[in-house]
Design an enzyme around this catalytic site. Structure first.
Site, PDB file in Angstrom:
ATOM      1  CE  LYS A 109      -5.690   2.892  27.415  1.00  0.00           C
ATOM      2  NZ  LYS A 109      -6.483   1.961  28.192  1.00  0.00           N
ATOM      3  CE  LYS A 190      -0.095   2.387  32.601  1.00  0.00           C
ATOM      4  NZ  LYS A 190      -1.479   2.365  32.904  1.00  0.00           N
ATOM      5  CE  LYS A 193      -3.687  -5.958  30.509  1.00  0.00           C
ATOM      6  NZ  LYS A 193      -5.031  -6.432  30.743  1.00  0.00           N
TER       7      LYS A 193
HETATM    8  P1  TYM Z   1      -6.432  -2.936  33.713  1.00  0.00           P
HETATM    9  O1  TYM Z   1      -7.133  -4.104  33.118  1.00  0.00           O
HETATM   10  O2  TYM Z   1      -5.684  -2.008  32.816  1.00  0.00           O
HETATM   11  O3  TYM Z   1      -5.405  -3.411  34.806  1.00  0.00           O
HETATM   12  C1  TYM Z   1      -5.752  -4.384  35.774  1.00  0.00           C
HETATM   13  C2  TYM Z   1      -5.088  -4.047  37.098  1.00  0.00           C
HETATM   14  O4  TYM Z   1      -3.674  -4.049  36.961  1.00  0.00           O
HETATM   15  C3  TYM Z   1      -3.131  -2.856  37.516  1.00  0.00           C
HETATM   16  N1  TYM Z   1      -1.932  -2.481  36.747  1.00  0.00           N
HETATM   17  C4  TYM Z   1      -0.718  -2.306  37.293  1.00  0.00           C
HETATM   18  N2  TYM Z   1      -0.280  -2.412  38.564  1.00  0.00           N
HETATM   19  C5  TYM Z   1       1.033  -2.186  38.780  1.00  0.00           C
HETATM   20  N3  TYM Z   1       1.917  -1.862  37.791  1.00  0.00           N
HETATM   21  C6  TYM Z   1       1.523  -1.751  36.507  1.00  0.00           C
HETATM   22  N4  TYM Z   1       2.403  -1.452  35.551  1.00  0.00           N
HETATM   23  C7  TYM Z   1       0.141  -1.971  36.212  1.00  0.00           C
HETATM   24  N5  TYM Z   1      -0.579  -1.954  35.051  1.00  0.00           N
HETATM   25  C8  TYM Z   1      -1.850  -2.271  35.411  1.00  0.00           C
HETATM   26  C9  TYM Z   1      -4.234  -1.827  37.353  1.00  0.00           C
HETATM   27  O5  TYM Z   1      -4.066  -0.751  38.250  1.00  0.00           O
HETATM   28  C10 TYM Z   1      -5.464  -2.656  37.642  1.00  0.00           C
HETATM   29  O6  TYM Z   1      -5.683  -2.737  39.036  1.00  0.00           O
HETATM   30  N6  TYM Z   1     -10.046   0.390  34.571  1.00  0.00           N
HETATM   31  C11 TYM Z   1      -9.462  -0.832  35.054  1.00  0.00           C
HETATM   32  C12 TYM Z   1     -10.421  -1.996  35.112  1.00  0.00           C
HETATM   33  C13 TYM Z   1     -11.682  -1.766  35.882  1.00  0.00           C
HETATM   34  C14 TYM Z   1     -11.822  -1.771  37.286  1.00  0.00           C
HETATM   35  C15 TYM Z   1     -13.215  -1.601  37.507  1.00  0.00           C
HETATM   36  C16 TYM Z   1     -10.933  -1.875  38.334  1.00  0.00           C
HETATM   37  C17 TYM Z   1     -12.922  -1.617  35.326  1.00  0.00           C
HETATM   38  N7  TYM Z   1     -13.850  -1.519  36.311  1.00  0.00           N
HETATM   39  C18 TYM Z   1     -13.719  -1.536  38.805  1.00  0.00           C
HETATM   40  C19 TYM Z   1     -11.431  -1.829  39.622  1.00  0.00           C
HETATM   41  C20 TYM Z   1     -12.818  -1.655  39.849  1.00  0.00           C
HETATM   42  C21 TYM Z   1      -8.362  -1.256  34.087  1.00  0.00           C
HETATM   43  O7  TYM Z   1      -8.389  -0.939  32.934  1.00  0.00           O
HETATM   44  O8  TYM Z   1      -7.444  -2.105  34.621  1.00  0.00           O
END
Ligand code: TYM
Length: 322
Positions: A109, A190, A193
């Site tokens: 990023k 992958k 968004k």
């Molecule tokens: P975020 O908001 O990018 O994504 C949310 C969840 O979706 C999963 N994910 C996917 N799973 C399968 N295939 C994909 N292509 C895919 N893209 C996204 C992510 O693995 C995630 O579980 N850093 C985290 C948010 C966060 C968090 C936390 C998670 C902040 N604090 C504490 C767990 C615990 C994030 O940006 O997820």
């Protein structure tokens, strides 16, 4: 078993977010499960304030529409529990610059833009705090969060060694299939968004015709054999995993039923439409009552503040704060 996870309110969820995370959360919900909308995390990249507010409400509605029940688990907004920001500071004084600058997501990023925000660098520390504040044993997330989970474990262990036993050291849990749903147009990348092309992602709000078009146009290969094999057939393997996640069969079992890509794609498209329809219907209903959505997370914040406050005070005391 204490469970915690969260998602950023950074736009409509795609099917990767749903299958990789939200679907597992619904299965794991209990009175010991905490699910948050990590709105503070969404500030690390440029986002219009009004958009952030409306996407936050959207995400609360999506959680509920997918089946999270606030009578069973705790649903809250990260920013309504100030201990997250406070714990972030304590942990920033435990983490090193080197380990944060080596994070893959940061490298990806930060190179896309000059003048990135410091929050983009320290983001994994905020995430570690989200998890450690709740004495979390398991964190259900997609595969792309593995490195962040590993850092969380490293920080918890370092803290415990230096300041005495304070944190539970958590583990990340990924679903057996669809832990990394790939872009339909570029199946070696992958689904995301921020980066995927519009045809590359299926969003949970997509209409039946959009879903059908995207799946029919999904990139496959030319050998016309339906086989589950990520090395040589990533496009087909991706479709098989989506299918498998929604039908609770193994990808191999699904593959055995098909000889033609077209048949697999038609059936998958019907299955995705049928699986998302009830979520979409409920989402539309929930969005008519934003006051109730705010009330759900306000109630959740009461419980979250109680749990997080205790752990925060323990950590602050261990470090020497009076
Ligand atoms: P975020 O908001 O990018 O994504 C949310 C969840 O979706 C999963 N994910 C996917 N799973 C399968 N295939 C994909 N292509 C895919 N893209 C996204 C992510 O693995 C995630 O579980 N850093 C985290 C948010 C966060 C968090 C936390 C998670 C902040 N604090 C504490 C767990 C615990 C994030 O940006 O997820």
């Amino acid at each position: 078993m204490r469970v915690l996870s969260g998602m950023q309110p950074s736009g409509t969820l795609h099917i990767g977010n749903y299958l990789g995370a939200l679907k597992q959360w619904v299965e794991a919900q209990s009175s010991d499960a905490f699910y948050c909308v990590v709105d503070l995390h969404a500030l690390t990249l440029e986002i219009d304030p009004a958009t952030l507010r409306s996407q936050t409400l959207d995400l609360i509605a999506t959680y509920l529409a997918a089946g999270l029940d606030p009578e069973i688990c705790t649903i809250f907004l990260q920013s309504e529990v100030p201990y997250h920001a406070q714990m972030n500071w304590l942990l920033e004084c435990v983490a090193t610059y080197g380990e944060l600058s080596r994070m893959t997501q940061f490298k990806e990023k930060s190179t896309r833009k000059t003048g990135y925000r410091v929050g983009l660098l320290t983001y994994p520390v905020l995430m570690a705090g989200d998890i450690l504040l709740y004495e979390t044993a398991e964190v259900p997330v997609g595969d792309d969060q593995r490195q962040h989970l590993e850092l969380t474990r490293v920080l918890a262990e370092r803290f415990n060694n230096r300041y005495g036993p304070t944190f539970v050291v958590p583990v990340g849990v990924q679903p057996k299939v669809a832990a990394r749903v790939m872009d339909l147009q570029e199946p070696t990348r992958k689904m995301s968004k921020s980066i995927s092309s519009p045809m590359g992602s299926i969003f949970v709000t997509d209409s039946a015709s959009e879903i059908d078009k995207k799946i029919k146009k999904a990139v496959t290969d030319t050998d016309n054999e339906v086989r589950y094999d990520w090395d040589t057939k990533p496009g087909i393997s991706n479709l098989l995993e989506i299918y498998s996640s929604l039908s609770d069969e193994t990808p191999q079992a699904v593959a055995e039923r098909y000889t033609r890509y077209g048949d697999l794609k038609s059936d998958l498209s019907a299955l995705v439409v049928e699986s998302l329809a009830p979520i979409q219907k409920r989402y539309d209903e929930l969005m008519t009552d934003p006051v109730e959505l705010r009330a759900v997370v306000a109630r959740g914040a009461l419980k979250a503040n109680e749990v997080a406050g205790e752990v925060y005070r323990r950590a602050a005391h261990a470090m020497g704060l009076i």
